[in-house]
Scaffold this motif. Sequence first.
Motif: not given
Length: 162
Positions: A38-43, A106-113, A137-149
């Motif tokens: 699972l990769v969370l990316l910030g531009v 944080a980059a504006k949407p026109e660059k980040a997207k 840009g959506a309101d996302m719900k992330i479900d995960l099972c971190n392995d290790g962690p």
Amino acid sequence: MLSFFLTFTTMRAVIQRVTQASCTVDNQVTGTIQHGLLVLLGVEEADTADDMKWLAQKLVNLRIFSDEAGLMNRSIQDIRGNILLISQFTLLAQTKKGNRPSFIRAAKPEKAKPMYEEMAVLLSTLLNKEVQLGIFGADMKIDLCNDGPVTIIMNTQDKDNF
């Protein structure tokens, strides 16, 4: 007196080794994986195509999956794992002043997207398989099972340490 303004690029990623992860928007699953990253990316505004390419290469070659001896010696490519890529501008939060985070870097949407979409293409090409996605840009719900962690934070400004 000369003054210099330095701009640092800091594309950030939080990488989590997972046994499963999914993204849901408005009760609809937009992306789901088993065994992978699972990769969370910030531009950031100053990020470049070179930052993106460097990070994509690091992600697919990062040896954080266990081998037969239980040592982290395998990459996502080695295990034929999957990636769920989520855009997350909040990774660039500045919290130095007050209690409300600032997201000015944080980059504006026109660059980040487009950069988020290009990262998905790069990763898909490197893995030779489709990368699963959230919705920019959506309101996302992330479900995960971190392995290790196992959770690793990377930024392109600090390439020498990664």
